[in-house]
Design a protein around this motif. Structure first.
Motif, PDB file in Angstrom:
ATOM      1  N   LYS A  40       0.814  -1.218   0.000  1.00 56.58           N
ATOM      2  CA  LYS A  40       0.000   0.000   0.000  1.00 56.58           C
ATOM      3  C   LYS A  40       0.845   1.264   0.000  1.00 56.58           C
ATOM      4  CE  LYS A  40      -4.115  -1.977   2.190  1.00 56.58           C
ATOM      5  NZ  LYS A  40      -5.043  -1.904   3.361  1.00 56.58           N
ATOM      6  N   GLU A  41       1.924   1.258   0.765  1.00 60.32           N
ATOM      7  CA  GLU A  41       2.782   2.448   0.828  1.00 60.32           C
ATOM      8  C   GLU A  41       3.462   2.698  -0.513  1.00 60.32           C
ATOM      9  OE1 GLU A  41       6.601   4.193   3.337  1.00 60.32           O
ATOM     10  OE2 GLU A  41       5.452   2.497   4.132  1.00 60.32           O
ATOM     11  N   GLU A  42       3.960   1.627  -1.136  1.00 60.89           N
ATOM     12  CA  GLU A  42       4.590   1.768  -2.445  1.00 60.89           C
ATOM     13  C   GLU A  42       3.573   2.226  -3.484  1.00 60.89           C
ATOM     14  OE1 GLU A  42       8.103  -1.607  -2.462  1.00 60.89           O
ATOM     15  OE2 GLU A  42       6.012  -2.285  -2.450  1.00 60.89           O
ATOM     16  N   PHE A  43       2.342   1.726  -3.377  1.00 62.06           N
ATOM     17  CA  PHE A  43       1.289   2.147  -4.295  1.00 62.06           C
ATOM     18  C   PHE A  43       1.079   3.658  -4.229  1.00 62.06           C
ATOM     19  CE2 PHE A  43      -3.167   3.447  -4.618  1.00 62.06           C
ATOM     20  CZ  PHE A  43      -3.411   3.150  -5.949  1.00 62.06           C
ATOM     21  N   ARG A  44       0.945   4.185  -3.025  1.00 58.55           N
ATOM     22  CA  ARG A  44       0.703   5.631  -2.877  1.00 58.55           C
ATOM     23  C   ARG A  44       1.881   6.445  -3.402  1.00 58.55           C
ATOM     24  NH1 ARG A  44      -1.877   3.840   1.994  1.00 58.55           N
ATOM     25  NH2 ARG A  44       0.096   4.005   3.132  1.00 58.55           N
ATOM     26  N   THR A  45       3.088   5.960  -3.160  1.00 62.33           N
ATOM     27  CA  THR A  45       4.280   6.669  -3.626  1.00 62.33           C
ATOM     28  C   THR A  45       4.348   6.677  -5.153  1.00 62.33           C
ATOM     29  OG1 THR A  45       5.522   6.094  -1.628  1.00 62.33           O
ATOM     30  CG2 THR A  45       6.800   6.717  -3.562  1.00 62.33           C
ATOM     31  N   LEU A  46       4.105   5.526  -5.763  1.00 61.84           N
ATOM     32  CA  LEU A  46       4.160   5.433  -7.220  1.00 61.84           C
ATOM     33  C   LEU A  46       3.050   6.242  -7.876  1.00 61.84           C
ATOM     34  CD1 LEU A  46       4.980   1.636  -7.525  1.00 61.84           C
ATOM     35  CD2 LEU A  46       6.408   3.500  -8.392  1.00 61.84           C
ATOM     36  N   ALA A  47       1.856   6.238  -7.270  1.00 62.46           N
ATOM     37  CA  ALA A  47       0.749   7.019  -7.827  1.00 62.46           C
ATOM     38  C   ALA A  47       1.122   8.489  -7.899  1.00 62.46           C
ATOM     39  CB  ALA A  47      -0.505   6.825  -6.987  1.00 62.46           C
ATOM     40  N   LYS A  48       1.773   8.980  -6.859  1.00 63.81           N
ATOM     41  CA  LYS A  48       2.151  10.391  -6.819  1.00 63.81           C
ATOM     42  C   LYS A  48       3.350  10.678  -7.731  1.00 63.81           C
ATOM     43  CE  LYS A  48       1.785  14.576  -5.178  1.00 63.81           C
ATOM     44  NZ  LYS A  48       0.612  15.419  -5.530  1.00 63.81           N
ATOM     45  N   GLU A  49       4.373   9.842  -7.640  1.00 71.35           N
ATOM     46  CA  GLU A  49       5.612  10.122  -8.368  1.00 71.35           C
ATOM     47  C   GLU A  49       5.496   9.858  -9.867  1.00 71.35           C
ATOM     48  OE1 GLU A  49       8.698   7.861  -6.542  1.00 71.35           O
ATOM     49  OE2 GLU A  49       8.865   9.190  -4.790  1.00 71.35           O
ATOM     50  N   GLN A  50       4.809   8.791 -10.256  1.00 70.39           N
ATOM     51  CA  GLN A  50       4.761   8.401 -11.662  1.00 70.39           C
ATOM     52  C   GLN A  50       3.558   8.939 -12.417  1.00 70.39           C
ATOM     53  OE1 GLN A  50       7.260   6.820 -13.216  1.00 70.39           O
ATOM     54  NE2 GLN A  50       8.385   6.776 -11.293  1.00 70.39           N
ATOM     55  N   PHE A  51       2.468   9.238 -11.663  1.00 65.40           N
ATOM     56  CA  PHE A  51       1.234   9.665 -12.328  1.00 65.40           C
ATOM     57  C   PHE A  51       0.713  11.009 -11.821  1.00 65.40           C
ATOM     58  CE2 PHE A  51       1.500   5.074 -12.515  1.00 65.40           C
ATOM     59  CZ  PHE A  51       1.232   4.791 -13.835  1.00 65.40           C
ATOM     60  N   GLY A  52       1.299  11.526 -10.759  1.00 69.84           N
ATOM     61  CA  GLY A  52       0.877  12.828 -10.242  1.00 69.84           C
ATOM     62  C   GLY A  52      -0.486  12.839  -9.614  1.00 69.84           C
ATOM     63  N   ILE A  53      -0.933  11.684  -9.077  1.00 66.58           N
ATOM     64  CA  ILE A  53      -2.263  11.611  -8.497  1.00 66.58           C
ATOM     65  C   ILE A  53      -2.223  10.996  -7.108  1.00 66.58           C
ATOM     66  CG2 ILE A  53      -3.544  11.515 -10.676  1.00 66.58           C
ATOM     67  CD1 ILE A  53      -3.482   8.533 -10.568  1.00 66.58           C
ATOM     68  N   GLU A  54      -3.278  11.269  -6.340  1.00 66.41           N
ATOM     69  CA  GLU A  54      -3.397  10.715  -4.993  1.00 66.41           C
ATOM     70  C   GLU A  54      -4.703   9.925  -4.905  1.00 66.41           C
ATOM     71  OE1 GLU A  54      -3.081  13.773  -2.087  1.00 66.41           O
ATOM     72  OE2 GLU A  54      -1.071  14.420  -2.739  1.00 66.41           O
ATOM     73  N   PHE A  55      -4.569   8.657  -4.545  1.00 70.06           N
ATOM     74  CA  PHE A  55      -5.753   7.818  -4.378  1.00 70.06           C
ATOM     75  C   PHE A  55      -6.219   7.878  -2.916  1.00 70.06           C
ATOM     76  CE2 PHE A  55      -4.346   6.050  -8.391  1.00 70.06           C
ATOM     77  CZ  PHE A  55      -5.526   5.689  -9.013  1.00 70.06           C
TER      78      PHE A  55
END
Length: 260
Positions: free
Chosen positions: A245-260
């Protein structure tokens, strides 16, 4: 020019004085696909907005988020209108390859039809990793791009009168139906698409209201994020990692510029 035109060009990195023509639409579609992620964060958070030009500009250009087909294609539609193109929005139904059947959600895919010199073209920047990256003529001619091969053929289905068929790189070696769409029932007002948004948000069969998803093409391939994995295609080679889950949130922000 308008705020929509100016902000769209700025976000995708296109010169503000560049005149768009049919021959430059490939470049436009490539830049768009590599800029706007296909993602469902607001659907899952329950923070979607009514579909208006103002709200689309705010979400996709000012807040620099991504979206799904009924957001990405209407924004591109407004941009093309402002740059002198004859365009209209249409609705269709996606074909699910795994089930060999339609989604049966009721024309919930939204795309663009462009008319130029008596020829009709399908334009789509809201089909996730399956976008053609080129206008596709409704004549059956095959169009090739960095994302694969695409063609449109006339065919009567319960949801439309044309089919988009595709052979997407790394996915299909044979022609596969992408979706059907209906040119006889164009979208007259973007507000009509609020019906589509409600279905995607609430229907049990919707593929976008359960699990997070983000997809974006790159100059060398693509990247896809789910709640359990991150996949990159770079120069034809796949790299897939299981994530928490932590890696998911980091990748969403860093690679896609979004926050789930």
């Amino acid at each position: 020019m308008t705020e929509c035109n100016d902000l769209f060009r700025k976000r995708i990195g296109m010169a503000e004085d560049k005149t768009l023509t049919m021959s430059s639409l490939g470049e436009l579609l490539e830049k768009t696909a590599c800029t706007f992620p296909f993602e469902n964060a607001r659907i899952l958070k329950g923070t979607t907005l009514p579909l208006t030009k103002e709200n689309l500009v705010s979400k996709l250009l000012k807040e620099q988020e991504g979206g799904v087909c009924y957001e990405l294609n209407p924004l591109l539609y407004f941009f093309l209108l402002e740059n002198g193109f004859d365009v209209q929005l249409v609705r269709g139904e996606v074909f699910v390859e795994a089930k060999e059947d339609w989604t049966h959600l009721g024309r919930t895919h939204v795309a663009i039809i462009l008319e130029q010199n008596g020829v009709s073209w399908l334009v789509d920047t809201g089909f996730g990793g399956n976008v053609p990256l080129r206008p596709v003529p409704l004549t059956g001619e095959t169009v090739s791009s960095g994302n694969g091969q695409f063609r449109v053929k006339q065919a009567a289905t319960e949801y439309g009168n044309y089919l988009l068929e595709m052979k997407v790189n790394r996915k299909q070696s044979d022609w596969q139906i992408g979706y059907t769409f209906d040119t006889t029932r164009p979208v007259n007002e973007v507000a009509e698409l609020n019906e589509v948004q409600e279905i995607i948000e609430t229907d049990d069969n919707s593929p976008f209201n359960k699990n997070p998803l983000a997809v974006k093409l790159t100059n060398r391939g693509s990247k896809t994020l789910s709640d359990s994995s991150y996949t990159e295609w770079i120069d034809g080679k796949q790299k897939k990692s299981d994530i928490d889950k932590e890696e998911f949130r980091t990748l969403a922000k860093e690679q896609f510029g979004i926050e789930f």
